[in-house]
Each structure stands twice: as C-alpha cells, then as structure tokens.
Design a protein around this motif. Structure first.
Motif, PDB file in Angstrom:
ATOM      1  N   GLU A  14       2.098  82.126 149.195  1.00 39.22           N
ATOM      2  CA  GLU A  14       0.736  81.924 149.975  1.00 39.22           C
ATOM      3  C   GLU A  14       1.590  82.632 151.264  1.00 39.22           C
ATOM      4  O   GLU A  14       0.970  82.984 151.912  1.00 39.22           O
ATOM      5  CB  GLU A  14       0.506  80.666 150.295  1.00 39.22           C
ATOM      6  CG  GLU A  14      -0.435  80.026 149.405  1.00 39.22           C
ATOM      7  CD  GLU A  14      -0.193  78.205 149.836  1.00 39.22           C
ATOM      8  OE1 GLU A  14      -1.529  78.104 150.103  1.00 39.22           O
ATOM      9  OE2 GLU A  14      -0.203  77.294 149.422  1.00 39.22           O
ATOM     10  N   TYR A  17       1.459  86.305 150.965  1.00 42.08           N
ATOM     11  CA  TYR A  17       0.683  86.827 151.548  1.00 42.08           C
ATOM     12  C   TYR A  17       0.127  86.881 153.444  1.00 42.08           C
ATOM     13  O   TYR A  17      -0.805  87.466 153.941  1.00 42.08           O
ATOM     14  CB  TYR A  17      -0.727  85.892 151.361  1.00 42.08           C
ATOM     15  CG  TYR A  17      -2.650  86.288 150.917  1.00 42.08           C
ATOM     16  CD1 TYR A  17      -3.067  87.029 150.462  1.00 42.08           C
ATOM     17  CD2 TYR A  17      -2.928  85.622 152.217  1.00 42.08           C
ATOM     18  CE1 TYR A  17      -3.891  88.448 150.770  1.00 42.08           C
ATOM     19  CE2 TYR A  17      -4.121  85.878 152.175  1.00 42.08           C
ATOM     20  CZ  TYR A  17      -4.997  88.390 152.177  1.00 42.08           C
ATOM     21  OH  TYR A  17      -5.930  88.180 152.548  1.00 42.08           O
ATOM     22  N   GLU A  21      -0.508  89.765 156.273  1.00 35.93           N
ATOM     23  CA  GLU A  21      -1.250  90.372 156.929  1.00 35.93           C
ATOM     24  C   GLU A  21      -1.137  90.066 158.244  1.00 35.93           C
ATOM     25  O   GLU A  21      -2.079  90.437 159.267  1.00 35.93           O
ATOM     26  CB  GLU A  21      -2.807  88.952 156.669  1.00 35.93           C
ATOM     27  CG  GLU A  21      -3.202  88.354 155.353  1.00 35.93           C
ATOM     28  CD  GLU A  21      -4.564  89.348 155.279  1.00 35.93           C
ATOM     29  OE1 GLU A  21      -5.474  89.477 155.865  1.00 35.93           O
ATOM     30  OE2 GLU A  21      -3.904  90.545 154.328  1.00 35.93           O
ATOM     31  N   LYS A  29      -7.530  90.884 160.845  1.00 31.20           N
ATOM     32  CA  LYS A  29      -7.122  89.630 159.906  1.00 31.20           C
ATOM     33  C   LYS A  29      -5.412  89.198 160.213  1.00 31.20           C
ATOM     34  O   LYS A  29      -5.424  88.176 159.376  1.00 31.20           O
ATOM     35  CB  LYS A  29      -5.860  90.426 158.646  1.00 31.20           C
ATOM     36  CG  LYS A  29      -7.149  91.983 157.602  1.00 31.20           C
ATOM     37  CD  LYS A  29      -6.621  92.264 156.549  1.00 31.20           C
ATOM     38  CE  LYS A  29      -7.866  93.560 156.013  1.00 31.20           C
ATOM     39  NZ  LYS A  29      -6.881  94.468 155.010  1.00 31.20           N
ATOM     40  N   LEU A 305     -13.917  88.111 150.777  1.00 27.88           N
ATOM     41  CA  LEU A 305     -12.319  87.831 150.785  1.00 27.88           C
ATOM     42  C   LEU A 305     -12.092  85.534 151.362  1.00 27.88           C
ATOM     43  O   LEU A 305     -12.243  85.281 149.928  1.00 27.88           O
ATOM     44  CB  LEU A 305     -11.868  87.376 151.359  1.00 27.88           C
ATOM     45  CG  LEU A 305     -11.258  89.509 151.598  1.00 27.88           C
ATOM     46  CD1 LEU A 305      -9.923  89.996 152.559  1.00 27.88           C
ATOM     47  CD2 LEU A 305     -10.512  89.430 149.947  1.00 27.88           C
ATOM     48  N   ASP A 309     -12.030  83.368 147.946  1.00 26.15           N
ATOM     49  CA  ASP A 309     -11.105  81.738 148.132  1.00 26.15           C
ATOM     50  C   ASP A 309     -12.471  80.904 148.301  1.00 26.15           C
ATOM     51  O   ASP A 309     -11.065  79.456 146.733  1.00 26.15           O
ATOM     52  CB  ASP A 309     -10.720  81.880 149.774  1.00 26.15           C
ATOM     53  CG  ASP A 309      -9.818  82.944 150.035  1.00 26.15           C
ATOM     54  OD1 ASP A 309      -9.553  83.720 149.384  1.00 26.15           O
ATOM     55  OD2 ASP A 309      -9.492  82.457 151.369  1.00 26.15           O
ATOM     56  N   ARG A 338      -5.919  92.130 146.877  1.00 27.19           N
ATOM     57  CA  ARG A 338      -7.508  90.769 146.451  1.00 27.19           C
ATOM     58  C   ARG A 338      -6.499  89.440 145.108  1.00 27.19           C
ATOM     59  O   ARG A 338      -6.933  89.334 145.662  1.00 27.19           O
ATOM     60  CB  ARG A 338      -8.656  91.774 145.999  1.00 27.19           C
ATOM     61  CG  ARG A 338      -9.359  92.054 147.152  1.00 27.19           C
ATOM     62  CD  ARG A 338     -10.775  91.969 147.013  1.00 27.19           C
ATOM     63  NE  ARG A 338     -11.439  92.916 148.020  1.00 27.19           N
ATOM     64  CZ  ARG A 338     -12.334  92.656 148.339  1.00 27.19           C
ATOM     65  NH1 ARG A 338     -13.742  91.575 146.999  1.00 27.19           N
ATOM     66  NH2 ARG A 338     -13.598  92.889 149.130  1.00 27.19           N
ATOM     67  N   ARG A 341      -4.025  88.048 146.780  1.00 25.57           N
ATOM     68  CA  ARG A 341      -4.821  87.211 147.632  1.00 25.57           C
ATOM     69  C   ARG A 341      -5.511  85.300 146.836  1.00 25.57           C
ATOM     70  O   ARG A 341      -5.135  85.053 146.849  1.00 25.57           O
ATOM     71  CB  ARG A 341      -5.892  87.633 148.421  1.00 25.57           C
ATOM     72  CG  ARG A 341      -6.693  86.426 149.372  1.00 25.57           C
ATOM     73  CD  ARG A 341      -7.907  86.851 150.529  1.00 25.57           C
ATOM     74  NE  ARG A 341      -8.654  86.212 151.225  1.00 25.57           N
ATOM     75  CZ  ARG A 341      -8.656  86.194 151.846  1.00 25.57           C
ATOM     76  NH1 ARG A 341      -8.225  86.863 152.649  1.00 25.57           N
ATOM     77  NH2 ARG A 341      -9.099  85.331 153.183  1.00 25.57           N
ATOM     78  N   GLN A 345      -3.790  82.040 146.599  1.00 22.73           N
ATOM     79  CA  GLN A 345      -5.055  80.238 146.935  1.00 22.73           C
ATOM     80  C   GLN A 345      -4.815  79.710 145.551  1.00 22.73           C
ATOM     81  O   GLN A 345      -5.239  78.183 145.237  1.00 22.73           O
ATOM     82  CB  GLN A 345      -6.796  80.935 146.932  1.00 22.73           C
ATOM     83  CG  GLN A 345      -6.303  81.335 147.643  1.00 22.73           C
ATOM     84  CD  GLN A 345      -6.298  80.657 149.225  1.00 22.73           C
ATOM     85  OE1 GLN A 345      -7.109  79.645 148.719  1.00 22.73           O
ATOM     86  NE2 GLN A 345      -7.005  81.795 150.755  1.00 22.73           N
TER      87      GLN A 345
END
Length: 495
Positions: A14, A17, A21, A29, A305, A309, A338, A341, A345
């Motif tokens: 996390e 990521y 961003e 973002k 996105l 999630d 992707r 991400r 999650q």
C-alpha cells in the motif's frame, strides 16, 4: 453508526502504491492518494517507521512541487498533520504560512499542521504573522488541539452570519469529528445545524455539509434528511457527496440500492466518481449486478480503478467478485499499474494468494497455454482450459496430452461443434456485460443444436460484439481476441 476501523498498519505494498501516486506529477492521482492516506490514518491506520521516511519525502515533494495545484498542497499539509515529524516537516509548513496568503484553505491546513508539529510554539508563531484571521486560526487549530487547550477556548460561530469559508472550516471539523459542542449555534446541536446547512443556497456549503456526514463515522444519511427525489436537481459536487454518503451507509435499504444505481448511471463524471468511492467498503446481496455492468461500460479510468478496489476488497464476501477480480488481474498482464494497485488492495486478503499464483505462472510463461484449431488452412489459438495440448482439426495430425479430441476430424460439422464449444466456455468465464453475455450464450447453444447458416451467423455476430466490448476494457485485449477468431471460423464454415 459506521464502525471505527481497527488500528492496523499500512502494508508495504500500500505504501509503495501511495508513494507512486503522490509522486506521479498527476494532481488528481496525487490528491486522491493523499485523501486516502488522511482518511485511513484518522481511522487508526498507522505507517510503520521503516516506511515513514520515504512517505514523508513524497508528501513534501508534492507540497513544494511547482506543478502541484491548491488541492494537492492542502491535502499534503493534511497528511503532514497526520504522520509528519517536526524535524523534517516544520520548516516547510512555516514557509507555506508566510507565502500562501491567497489560498485560505491551504493556510488553514498549514495552521493545523503547525499545531501538530510544534504545539507549544504554534500560537506564538501565528501571532507574529499579520495575514491570518483569528477565527480561521481557531477553527484550524481545533483540528489538532482540544478546545480547552486554546486561549480562546469558547467560540460560537452564529452560523447565520458566517461567511462560506468559515462554515467550510467548521464543517471540516464536523467531518473529522472534532467539533466542540454547539460550535455553530449556542442553542442548537451541531447535528441539527449540519442538517440545516445541507440545504443551503450556497453550493459549496451544502456540499461540505454532505461531505461531513459522509466522513464522520457517527453520522449517516438519515442525519441529513435529504429528499431523495431531489438528488438529480442538485449540483454535480453535491450529487457526488450524496452518492458517496448513501453508498457508504452500513445499513442496507432499498433506497440505498436505488441511489447507488442512480450514481452509477449519472452522466456527470465527478458525480459518478463519488458513488464509486462510496461503495468501496459496502456489500449487500445483489450489489454486483450494478457494479459489474458499471465497470464494463465505464469510460473513466479513475472510476474503473475505484470499482476494481471494490471488487478486491469485497472478494471475501462475494464469490462473483473473487472470480471477476482474478479474471481481471489475469487480463492486466501488460498493465503493471493496475496489478500493483490490485495487489495493494489485496494485501491482507485471501485473494492475494491467487494474484501471486498468476504472477508466478506469468513469470514462468505458463499462464495461457496455446492450443490451435486449424480451419480452412488458418490457425486459431484458443486459450481454453478444456484443451490441454495442441489439437489440429482438419490437418491430419493430432498431438494430444489430455482430455481433448482424440482423433483428426475433417468435416465442417466437427469443426463447428469444436468452435462453438470453445466459444461457449470462454464467453461464460470472461467478464462480458451480462445482457450481451446471456444473449451470446443462448445463440451459441442454439447453433450447437442446429448449425444452420442463420444461427451460425447470429452467434458469430454476437461473438464479434463481445470481442469489441471486451477490447474496450483496459488489459482485456488479448483475452478478447479469441472471440473474434471464433466468429471468423463460424462465418467461414457457415457459407
């Protein structure tokens, strides 16, 4: 009342990521990543010390970066208020206070950060500045310091005479659950005033009222008493937060389902995004009927996105989501953003094991074994689990290692049957819009019963429609390609 989130740490995936961003130089973002960080830390999630240096550096970079907009600066300061340390962040906060006179909300966020980083010297430093409204300073400090510890420890705003900025900052406190009693009016509870302000003629004030109810774990949609029939008449910003509020409500109602459907169908990009954010932690039986179709017709990446999630986070409650998320992860073979991400999650969920298995197979080159059916001197590759080796139909040779066709078949009927069977299995398992999927499956089954030219053409046309629809989804082009090949094979043999 929504349950408070348990105190846990961010997973390293996390953090990676979020850093990516925030450092992306994409303001939208970066803002969303900072908002997520602030919301999670306010709910009790903490950053491990090993990750803190790097995350602080990313946030400070976003704060001072020339390309950052006002919202990124504001949310960077809010993030500093949550996780920042004085030795690394205090000078940057003081610099903002002396240089951002024209951005009152940025100044407010900087004041809150100052009280977090230097609580004993904050008031003295603010007194040395001549660009700050005392009421704004007070409301900003309340984000961090309890009312009783401030020199002006009792201020009532008298909300009827307040300007929009003052009300926005007060509503910000309400969303953070930091409001002193009777902040808005000496005779009325804060909850009553928030309800009143949600119908304000000032669009921004009404928007912040709904936001406060959406953010505060002790407020729900029932506290606003909104007229649901009036939602479509509200501004885009207000609709966004109304959808978010109702979508995140932990208590299911048919009204909630109707509003989520309304949000999914809203033609405004911002309004629709609020709904996509709101459903992140929501689950009730039948929700996948709305969200699955929404994902495959959604054109905005940010909305896709958020829905991804949602699929991943709710995969423990829904087998349909679990299968869909795995299918999508497979399809994102060439979309590392992707997959990263989704991994972030899934970091604490059982589905992360499935994602890792896909990565391992992908690295070893064995995720999609190719099987070839030769039709009219052309080879068609079907990534289909029912074929375990290479089967050549009509080519006079059969290399077979599993449960497949066991001999060479040369007539068109066998070719058509094989093609229809492979197509049926792929259509059934691929994430295709439900109405189109059902119609295609029905047409394929009809063609299997009677392979007339008209039925074969109908099945082929629907397969081409499936290919086109699936190809429009990021990461699914390679998964969609066989559908077009099935269609071509059927058309060639229907003649």
């Amino acid at each position: 009342m929504r349950e408070a989130r348990k105190a846990i740490s961010f997973h390293s995936l996390e953090i990676q990521y979020l850093k990516g961003e925030i450092e992306s130089h994409n303001n939208e973002k970066a803002k969303r990543a900072l908002q997520y960080l602030c919301q999670a830390t306010r709910s009790g999630t903490y950053v491990n010390p090993i990750d803190l240096n790097g995350l602080e550096t990313s946030i400070l970079g976003a704060l001072v970066r020339g390309s950052s907009d006002e919202k990124v600066r504001r949310w960077s300061l809010s993030a500093i208020s949550q996780i920042g340390r004085a030795n690394s962040c205090l000078d940057a906060v003081k610099h903002v206070l002396s240089t951002r006179d024209g951005e009152p909300q940025v100044l407010s966020a900087a004041i809150a950060a100052l009280f977090r980083l230097a609580p004993k010297k904050a008031a003295q430093h603010l007194a040395s500045l001549d660009n700050l409204d005392p009421k704004i300073s007070y409301l900003s400090a309340l984000q961090i310091i309890p009312q009783g510890e401030l020199s002006d420890n009792k201020i009532c705003l008298e909300f009827e005479s307040c300007g929009p900025l003052t009300l926005k900052l007060a509503l910000l406190l309400a969303g953070m659950n930091k409001c002193p009693p009777n902040l808005f009016h000496p005779k009325f509870d804060n909850r009553e005033i928030i309800r009143e302000l949600s119908t304000s003629d000032d669009n921004i004030v009404a928007q912040y009222s709904v936001w406060a109810a959406a953010e505060n774990p002790y407020l729900t949609s029932s506290d606003l008493g909104l007229d649901v029939s009036d939602i479509e008449g509200r501004s885009e910003n207000q609709r966004s937060y109304i959808y978010r509020l109702y979508a995140s409500d932990p208590d299911y109602s048919t009204e909630q389902r109707e509003i989520i459907q309304l949000g999914a169908d809203d033609q405004d990009v911002e309004a629709r995004l609020g709904c996509a954010i709101g459903i992140m932690s929501t689950w009730f039986d039948g929700l996948e009927e709305i969200t699955r179709d929404w994902y495959f017709r959604e054109s905005e990446e940010a909305h896709q996105l958020c829905l991804l999630d949602h699929f991943v986070k709710q995969s423990t409650k829904s087998d349909a989501y679990f299968c869909l998320a795995v299918e999508l992860y497979e399809g994102f073979e060439n979309d590392s953003a992707r997959t990263k991400r989704m991994l972030a999650q899934a970091s604490r969920l059982p589905i992360s094991t499935e994602f890792r298995k896909i990565d391992i197979k992908r690295e070893s080159g064995s995720l999609f074994p190719s099987e070839v059916i030769q039709v009219s001197n052309k080879n068609y590759t079907f990534p289909n689990a029912s074929f375990q080796g290479q089967t050549v139909i009509g080519g006079g040779e059969n290399n077979n290692s599993g449960n497949q066709f066991n001999e060479t078949v040369q007539d068109n009927r066998a070719i058509i049957t094989a093609t229809l069977s492979a197509a049926l299995e792929d259509v059934a398992r691929l994430p295709i819009e439900s109405t189109l999927k059902d119609e295609t499956i029905e047409a394929i089954k009809a063609a299997k019963e009677d392979a007339s030219p008209s039925r074969l053409e109908k099945a082929a046309n629907l397969l081409q429609a499936c290919e086109k629809g699936l190809s429009a989804v990021s990461g699914m082009v390679q998964k969609a390609k066989p559908l077009g090949e099935y269609a071509l094979a059927l058309l060639q043999n229907a003649a």
